[in-house]
Structures are given as C-alpha cells and as structure tokens.
Design a protein around this motif. Structure first.
Motif, PDB file in Angstrom:
ATOM      1  N   GLU A  33       0.856  -1.173   0.000  1.00  0.00           N
ATOM      2  CA  GLU A  33       0.000   0.000   0.000  1.00  0.00           C
ATOM      3  C   GLU A  33       0.898   1.231   0.000  1.00  0.00           C
ATOM      4  O   GLU A  33       2.090   1.132   0.188  1.00  0.00           O
ATOM      5  N   THR A  34       0.315   2.396  -0.226  1.00  0.00           N
ATOM      6  CA  THR A  34       1.105   3.616  -0.244  1.00  0.00           C
ATOM      7  C   THR A  34       1.316   4.083   1.186  1.00  0.00           C
ATOM      8  O   THR A  34       0.509   4.808   1.745  1.00  0.00           O
ATOM      9  N   VAL A  35       2.390   3.596   1.772  1.00  0.00           N
ATOM     10  CA  VAL A  35       2.782   3.995   3.120  1.00  0.00           C
ATOM     11  C   VAL A  35       4.272   4.304   3.111  1.00  0.00           C
ATOM     12  O   VAL A  35       4.980   3.943   2.186  1.00  0.00           O
ATOM     13  N   CYS A  36       4.696   4.943   4.131  1.00  0.00           N
ATOM     14  CA  CYS A  36       6.096   5.301   4.282  1.00  0.00           C
ATOM     15  C   CYS A  36       6.797   4.186   5.053  1.00  0.00           C
ATOM     16  O   CYS A  36       6.508   3.970   6.223  1.00  0.00           O
ATOM     17  N   ILE A  37       7.680   3.451   4.392  1.00  0.00           N
ATOM     18  CA  ILE A  37       8.457   2.434   5.093  1.00  0.00           C
ATOM     19  C   ILE A  37       9.889   2.923   5.225  1.00  0.00           C
ATOM     20  O   ILE A  37      10.373   3.698   4.398  1.00  0.00           O
ATOM     21  N   SER A  38      10.540   2.495   6.275  1.00  0.00           N
ATOM     22  CA  SER A  38      11.943   2.827   6.484  1.00  0.00           C
ATOM     23  C   SER A  38      12.756   1.548   6.408  1.00  0.00           C
ATOM     24  O   SER A  38      12.349   0.521   6.938  1.00  0.00           O
ATOM     25  N   VAL A  39      13.900   1.632   5.737  1.00  0.00           N
ATOM     26  CA  VAL A  39      14.781   0.475   5.596  1.00  0.00           C
ATOM     27  C   VAL A  39      16.170   0.891   6.045  1.00  0.00           C
ATOM     28  O   VAL A  39      16.691   1.908   5.602  1.00  0.00           O
ATOM     29  N   ALA A  94       7.535   0.218   9.501  1.00  0.00           N
ATOM     30  CA  ALA A  94       6.416   0.948   8.898  1.00  0.00           C
ATOM     31  C   ALA A  94       5.554   1.483  10.031  1.00  0.00           C
ATOM     32  O   ALA A  94       5.633   0.995  11.161  1.00  0.00           O
ATOM     33  N   PRO A  95       4.718   2.494   9.734  1.00  0.00           N
ATOM     34  CA  PRO A  95       3.883   3.060  10.789  1.00  0.00           C
ATOM     35  C   PRO A  95       2.860   2.075  11.349  1.00  0.00           C
ATOM     36  O   PRO A  95       2.436   2.195  12.479  1.00  0.00           O
ATOM     37  N   SER A  96       2.482   1.075  10.565  1.00  0.00           N
ATOM     38  CA  SER A  96       1.494   0.098  11.000  1.00  0.00           C
ATOM     39  C   SER A  96       2.090  -1.297  10.939  1.00  0.00           C
ATOM     40  O   SER A  96       2.781  -1.649   9.980  1.00  0.00           O
ATOM     41  N   THR A  97       1.812  -2.111  11.939  1.00  0.00           N
ATOM     42  CA  THR A  97       2.311  -3.483  11.929  1.00  0.00           C
ATOM     43  C   THR A  97       1.541  -4.345  10.943  1.00  0.00           C
ATOM     44  O   THR A  97       1.914  -5.479  10.683  1.00  0.00           O
ATOM     45  N   ASP A  98       0.455  -3.811  10.366  1.00  0.00           N
ATOM     46  CA  ASP A  98      -0.317  -4.547   9.364  1.00  0.00           C
ATOM     47  C   ASP A  98       0.263  -4.402   7.962  1.00  0.00           C
ATOM     48  O   ASP A  98      -0.201  -5.050   7.034  1.00  0.00           O
ATOM     49  N   THR A  99       1.268  -3.550   7.791  1.00  0.00           N
ATOM     50  CA  THR A  99       1.862  -3.322   6.478  1.00  0.00           C
ATOM     51  C   THR A  99       2.602  -4.572   6.018  1.00  0.00           C
ATOM     52  O   THR A  99       3.427  -5.120   6.738  1.00  0.00           O
ATOM     53  N   ILE A 100       2.287  -5.013   4.818  1.00  0.00           N
ATOM     54  CA  ILE A 100       2.974  -6.160   4.211  1.00  0.00           C
ATOM     55  C   ILE A 100       3.993  -5.609   3.216  1.00  0.00           C
ATOM     56  O   ILE A 100       3.697  -4.706   2.440  1.00  0.00           O
ATOM     57  N   VAL A 101       5.194  -6.153   3.247  1.00  0.00           N
ATOM     58  CA  VAL A 101       6.281  -5.681   2.398  1.00  0.00           C
ATOM     59  C   VAL A 101       6.787  -6.842   1.556  1.00  0.00           C
ATOM     60  O   VAL A 101       7.082  -7.913   2.093  1.00  0.00           O
ATOM     61  N   GLN A 102       6.867  -6.632   0.236  1.00  0.00           N
ATOM     62  CA  GLN A 102       7.483  -7.625  -0.632  1.00  0.00           C
ATOM     63  C   GLN A 102       8.985  -7.419  -0.555  1.00  0.00           C
ATOM     64  O   GLN A 102       9.484  -6.303  -0.701  1.00  0.00           O
ATOM     65  N   VAL A 103       9.721  -8.496  -0.321  1.00  0.00           N
ATOM     66  CA  VAL A 103      11.165  -8.443  -0.167  1.00  0.00           C
ATOM     67  C   VAL A 103      11.796  -9.154  -1.354  1.00  0.00           C
ATOM     68  O   VAL A 103      11.497 -10.316  -1.613  1.00  0.00           O
TER      69      VAL A 103
END
Length: 179
Positions: free
Chosen positions: A75-81, A109-118
């Motif tokens: 989703e369009t969220v701000c993730i930090s790596v 990510a701001p939400s623990t529900d955010t799914i990230v493709q790695v």
C-alpha cells in the motif's frame, strides 16, 4: 619560545584556517556544486533517487531500493529500511551451518499490518549456496532466524511475495545460505 607565544601562534593559525575553509565553502563560484538533500516522506517522493545502503533509515513512499535488495509495500505507506552492518552483534548469528550471504535489513512501517514484498538480487553464485530469505523472529527468546516460505526466483531476483502473508511483514530480513 615560551608557552604563551606558542598558544597565540596556534590560535592565530587556527583562525586563518577557519577563514580559509569558510571562504572556500561559501565561495560564489562554487554555488550549486553540492547536491540537494533528498526529500523523504510521502508518496510524491521521487523513488528514482538511489537510497543509501548504509546509514540513516530511508523513508520513501513506494519501493525502497537498497542496491542489493528492494522492499515494496503493498500500500502507499512510508516504510523505512536500514542496513544492519553487524547482524551478529545487533541480533543473532545465522543458523548453524549457514552464513549471511547478503545484506541484512531492518524494515519498519507506521502500521504493523503493512505487508512488504522483499526481493534480493540473486546472482547464479548464490543459487549454488542455496541462499534463502530469512526473517528474524524477535518474539522468540533468544532471537532466531526463520526461513520465509514461498520465495520465487525470477529475473535474477529472489522474492517473497506479499501474498505469503504475515511472514513477509515488516521486520529484519537477511539472505542466508551455505558458506
């Protein structure tokens, strides 16, 4: 020469060096030679700007390219790596008989529900090491690396699809294989 004279000379030289440095740094003919600081945050950020692989977290609204891996939120969220320089000291060693064959990244990510493709770069030499994507189980005591199931090799990358579910959620990821 006594100590007082040496001190006065040292202070005078330091002031001259400061003035030269300030004059060079602020010289009008050098204006515009320093690249602008990249913006971070919302979805309007230009994601074509390379993100540093080492250093401060990079927050981008979209895929984050860390040169050896790409992280794409669903989703369009701000993730930090953040690249973890020494995962053994920061967390725990690779599973017994295995070693880190790629970089280790902490994804937040701001939400623990955010799914990230790695997706990790997967050259042919990593296939011979049977490299897999692992996620750190930070709920276990002590921490333990767990292989993320469902990894797919395609076009020189090893990816864990967001369809896999919570195992590809935010957390600490590593590329681990045989030594």
């Amino acid at each position: 020469m006594n100590i007082k004279n040496r001190f006065v000379i040292a202070v005078a030289l330091a002031m001259v060096l400061v003035l030269i440095a300030a004059g060079t740094w602020a010289a009008p003919k050098l204006a515009g030679t320093v690249p602008p600081v990249p913006e971070t945050g919302g979805s309007e950020v230009d994601t074509s700007v390379p993100v540093p692989a080492v250093g401060a977290p990079a927050c981008v609204g979209g895929p984050v390219d860390m040169r050896t891996a790409i992280f794409t939120p669903n989703e369009t969220v701000c993730i930090s790596v953040l690249n973890v320089a020494d995962p053994v000291t920061a967390y725990v060693a690779a599973p017994e008989g295995k070693t880190f064959v790629g970089d280790v990244f902490k994804v937040t990510a701001p939400s623990t529900d955010t799914i990230v493709q790695v997706c990790y770069a997967y050259p042919t030499e990593l296939a011979s090491k049977e490299a897999k994507i692992y996620k750190l189980n930070e709920e276990a005591t002590p921490f333990v690396w767990i292989e993320v199931p469902g990894a797919v090799v395609a076009d020189g990358t090893l990816c864990v699809s967001s369809a896999v579910g919570p195992t590809s959620n935010i957390g600490v990821f590593a590329l681990i294989g045989n030594p």
